[in-house]
Design a protein around this motif. Sequence first.
Motif, PDB file in Angstrom:
ATOM      1  N   LEU A 239      48.562  40.962  48.545  1.00 28.09           N
ATOM      2  CA  LEU A 239      48.500  39.508  48.711  1.00 28.09           C
ATOM      3  C   LEU A 239      47.952  39.120  50.084  1.00 28.09           C
ATOM      4  CD1 LEU A 239      51.764  38.521  46.831  1.00 28.09           C
ATOM      5  CD2 LEU A 239      49.400  38.330  46.031  1.00 28.09           C
ATOM      6  N   THR A 240      48.196  39.955  51.079  1.00 30.73           N
ATOM      7  CA  THR A 240      47.553  39.729  52.379  1.00 30.73           C
ATOM      8  C   THR A 240      46.040  39.841  52.240  1.00 30.73           C
ATOM      9  OG1 THR A 240      49.463  40.519  53.632  1.00 30.73           O
ATOM     10  CG2 THR A 240      47.331  40.584  54.743  1.00 30.73           C
ATOM     11  N   ALA A 241      45.584  40.813  51.451  1.00 32.31           N
ATOM     12  CA  ALA A 241      44.145  40.988  51.220  1.00 32.31           C
ATOM     13  C   ALA A 241      43.561  39.791  50.476  1.00 32.31           C
ATOM     14  CB  ALA A 241      43.888  42.277  50.450  1.00 32.31           C
ATOM     15  N   VAL A 242      44.311  39.264  49.509  1.00 36.40           N
ATOM     16  CA  VAL A 242      43.866  38.071  48.780  1.00 36.40           C
ATOM     17  C   VAL A 242      43.666  36.902  49.741  1.00 36.40           C
ATOM     18  CG1 VAL A 242      44.630  36.298  47.130  1.00 36.40           C
ATOM     19  CG2 VAL A 242      44.818  38.727  46.543  1.00 36.40           C
ATOM     20  N   GLN A 243      44.610  36.744  50.664  1.00 38.58           N
ATOM     21  CA  GLN A 243      44.490  35.695  51.672  1.00 38.58           C
ATOM     22  C   GLN A 243      43.294  35.956  52.581  1.00 38.58           C
ATOM     23  OE1 GLN A 243      46.337  33.074  50.964  1.00 38.58           O
ATOM     24  NE2 GLN A 243      48.058  33.096  52.386  1.00 38.58           N
ATOM     25  N   LYS A 244      43.131  37.198  52.982  1.00 39.83           N
ATOM     26  CA  LYS A 244      42.076  37.562  53.934  1.00 39.83           C
ATOM     27  C   LYS A 244      40.684  37.261  53.390  1.00 39.83           C
ATOM     28  CE  LYS A 244      40.213  41.616  56.393  1.00 39.83           C
ATOM     29  NZ  LYS A 244      40.352  43.076  56.591  1.00 39.83           N
ATOM     30  N   VAL A 245      40.471  37.501  52.092  1.00 35.81           N
ATOM     31  CA  VAL A 245      39.134  37.281  51.531  1.00 35.81           C
ATOM     32  C   VAL A 245      38.912  35.816  51.140  1.00 35.81           C
ATOM     33  CG1 VAL A 245      39.001  39.665  50.714  1.00 35.81           C
ATOM     34  CG2 VAL A 245      39.764  37.855  49.127  1.00 35.81           C
ATOM     35  N   GLY A 246      39.936  34.987  51.294  1.00 39.28           N
ATOM     36  CA  GLY A 246      39.781  33.560  51.064  1.00 39.28           C
ATOM     37  C   GLY A 246      39.872  33.112  49.625  1.00 39.28           C
ATOM     38  N   TYR A 247      40.441  33.956  48.765  1.00 36.49           N
ATOM     39  CA  TYR A 247      40.588  33.548  47.364  1.00 36.49           C
ATOM     40  C   TYR A 247      41.691  32.495  47.240  1.00 36.49           C
ATOM     41  CZ  TYR A 247      41.567  33.726  42.359  1.00 36.49           C
ATOM     42  OH  TYR A 247      41.775  33.387  41.041  1.00 36.49           O
ATOM     43  N   ASP A 248      41.348  31.341  46.687  1.00 35.38           N
ATOM     44  CA  ASP A 248      42.342  30.285  46.535  1.00 35.38           C
ATOM     45  C   ASP A 248      42.466  29.818  45.086  1.00 35.38           C
ATOM     46  OD1 ASP A 248      39.952  28.992  46.214  1.00 35.38           O
ATOM     47  OD2 ASP A 248      40.238  27.531  47.834  1.00 35.38           O
ATOM     48  N   GLY A 249      41.982  30.654  44.156  1.00 36.57           N
ATOM     49  CA  GLY A 249      42.075  30.319  42.742  1.00 36.57           C
ATOM     50  C   GLY A 249      43.431  30.683  42.156  1.00 36.57           C
ATOM     51  N   ALA A 250      43.514  30.571  40.845  1.00 36.20           N
ATOM     52  CA  ALA A 250      44.769  30.829  40.140  1.00 36.20           C
ATOM     53  C   ALA A 250      45.101  32.314  40.096  1.00 36.20           C
ATOM     54  CB  ALA A 250      44.687  30.288  38.715  1.00 36.20           C
ATOM     55  N   LEU A 251      46.388  32.597  40.032  1.00 32.51           N
ATOM     56  CA  LEU A 251      46.887  33.937  39.765  1.00 32.51           C
ATOM     57  C   LEU A 251      47.502  33.895  38.368  1.00 32.51           C
ATOM     58  CD1 LEU A 251      48.604  34.662  43.203  1.00 32.51           C
ATOM     59  CD2 LEU A 251      46.386  35.493  42.423  1.00 32.51           C
ATOM     60  N   ILE A 252      46.913  34.660  37.459  1.00 32.43           N
ATOM     61  CA  ILE A 252      47.335  34.638  36.059  1.00 32.43           C
ATOM     62  C   ILE A 252      48.169  35.883  35.751  1.00 32.43           C
ATOM     63  CG2 ILE A 252      46.588  34.576  33.653  1.00 32.43           C
ATOM     64  CD1 ILE A 252      45.880  32.039  35.173  1.00 32.43           C
ATOM     65  N   LEU A 253      49.422  35.677  35.391  1.00 34.78           N
ATOM     66  CA  LEU A 253      50.294  36.799  35.051  1.00 34.78           C
ATOM     67  C   LEU A 253      49.963  37.279  33.637  1.00 34.78           C
ATOM     68  CD1 LEU A 253      52.012  35.108  37.281  1.00 34.78           C
ATOM     69  CD2 LEU A 253      53.882  36.561  36.480  1.00 34.78           C
ATOM     70  N   GLU A 254      49.485  38.516  33.550  1.00 33.27           N
ATOM     71  CA  GLU A 254      49.143  39.109  32.264  1.00 33.27           C
ATOM     72  C   GLU A 254      50.155  40.205  31.964  1.00 33.27           C
ATOM     73  OE1 GLU A 254      44.885  40.061  30.323  1.00 33.27           O
ATOM     74  OE2 GLU A 254      45.631  41.673  31.608  1.00 33.27           O
ATOM     75  N   ILE A 255      51.333  39.780  31.555  1.00 31.38           N
ATOM     76  CA  ILE A 255      52.459  40.689  31.370  1.00 31.38           C
ATOM     77  C   ILE A 255      52.710  40.937  29.882  1.00 31.38           C
ATOM     78  CG2 ILE A 255      53.594  40.224  33.565  1.00 31.38           C
ATOM     79  CD1 ILE A 255      55.267  38.078  32.182  1.00 31.38           C
ATOM     80  N   ALA A 256      53.305  42.089  29.591  1.00 32.10           N
ATOM     81  CA  ALA A 256      53.635  42.454  28.217  1.00 32.10           C
ATOM     82  C   ALA A 256      55.096  42.120  27.935  1.00 32.10           C
ATOM     83  CB  ALA A 256      53.381  43.939  27.988  1.00 32.10           C
ATOM     84  N   ALA A 257      55.358  41.768  26.693  1.00 31.34           N
ATOM     85  CA  ALA A 257      56.724  41.408  26.302  1.00 31.34           C
ATOM     86  C   ALA A 257      57.604  42.647  26.238  1.00 31.34           C
ATOM     87  CB  ALA A 257      56.711  40.708  24.951  1.00 31.34           C
ATOM     88  N   ARG A 258      58.694  42.596  26.971  1.00 32.02           N
ATOM     89  CA  ARG A 258      59.740  43.617  26.895  1.00 32.02           C
ATOM     90  C   ARG A 258      61.056  42.873  26.832  1.00 32.02           C
ATOM     91  NH1 ARG A 258      55.665  45.882  29.734  1.00 32.02           N
ATOM     92  NH2 ARG A 258      55.184  48.078  29.302  1.00 32.02           N
ATOM     93  N   GLY A 259      61.606  42.790  25.615  1.00 24.43           N
ATOM     94  CA  GLY A 259      62.763  41.930  25.425  1.00 24.43           C
ATOM     95  C   GLY A 259      62.305  40.519  25.103  1.00 24.43           C
ATOM     96  N   SER A 260      63.149  39.546  25.314  1.00 29.15           N
ATOM     97  CA  SER A 260      62.809  38.172  24.963  1.00 29.15           C
ATOM     98  C   SER A 260      61.770  37.608  25.925  1.00 29.15           C
ATOM     99  CB  SER A 260      64.072  37.290  24.972  1.00 29.15           C
ATOM    100  OG  SER A 260      64.441  36.937  26.287  1.00 29.15           O
ATOM    101  N   THR A 261      60.876  36.804  25.381  1.00 27.03           N
ATOM    102  CA  THR A 261      59.858  36.194  26.233  1.00 27.03           C
ATOM    103  C   THR A 261      60.492  35.193  27.202  1.00 27.03           C
ATOM    104  OG1 THR A 261      59.395  34.555  24.502  1.00 27.03           O
ATOM    105  CG2 THR A 261      58.002  36.528  24.581  1.00 27.03           C
ATOM    106  N   LYS A 262      61.565  34.573  26.801  1.00 27.16           N
ATOM    107  CA  LYS A 262      62.255  33.641  27.703  1.00 27.16           C
ATOM    108  C   LYS A 262      62.771  34.373  28.935  1.00 27.16           C
ATOM    109  CE  LYS A 262      65.899  30.117  27.803  1.00 27.16           C
ATOM    110  NZ  LYS A 262      66.944  29.420  27.001  1.00 27.16           N
TER     111      LYS A 262
END
Length: 282
Positions: A239-262
């Motif tokens: 995340l320090t590297a993300v800040q350093k390169v100046g990226y200010d767009g969205a961070l999209i969590l691409e996670i797999a379901a393990r247990g309930s989605t809630k």
Amino acid sequence: MVRRQFGVSTHLYHHQRLTRDHILEIAAHGFDAVEVFASRTHVDYHNPSVVADLQQWLAEAGLELHSVHAPVSDRYSGGRTGEFMSIASADAKARAQAMAEVERALQIARRIPMKLLVVHLGWPRTHAGFGGSNRDAARRSVEELFQLAQPLGVRIAVEVIPNDLSRAGSLVHFAEEDLESAEIGICLDFGHAHMDGDLVDAIEVVSGHLAAIHVHDNGGRADDHLLPFEGTIDWPAALTAVQKVGYDGALILEIAARGSTKDMLARARTARRRMEGLLDQG
């Protein structure tokens, strides 16, 4: 301080039909946007009424459609992926079939505004369906998609995946040397880059083309799509590297379901707060 946008990929619900309740569940956990994972067994993007329903659900939830992940197989059911598709296939018929599906998914933008179409060039080398990563076929496909996406206000973002064509450095070369006209972005998938070596280095390598980030974790060997902080990624450094390169767009969590989605979304909200804390320190 500007509030960074965090979103969730509907990959979380990939094993079932996407419903209104899923979209509302994402919003209820404080997220801002979604990336729709385009598999017809999940979201039938061929059906205009399904796209219209999605538009209504997003409006009701107050969520933005940040991006659509182009289809990579014809179906996903019973925990199994169907026929693999690749717009980088050297086989003309296979490439044409894959392109037809990706183009159809892109048409979602005619109804619902979105920023990005995320595409794979082949499959990870560790996958049972590895293949379909021919450079010339990829070039022709991306340039064709660029021409279709530009009038819709959509940017094409090719995803970092662990194969020879889609490593971070390879995609930069592809974008800068192989393409004649298309101005494409790169979607840096943290989990894929971590499996392929140095994530921080990958962030720096793609920085000039960085259009999107997929956030998930793993142990460095398998594409587990774990929640952030549950694998071996060095999150403060990343995340320090993300800040350093100046990226200010969205961070999209691409996670797999393990247990309930809630429960997954509740834990994702906690992970988001940890990431925000690290970003604020950067």
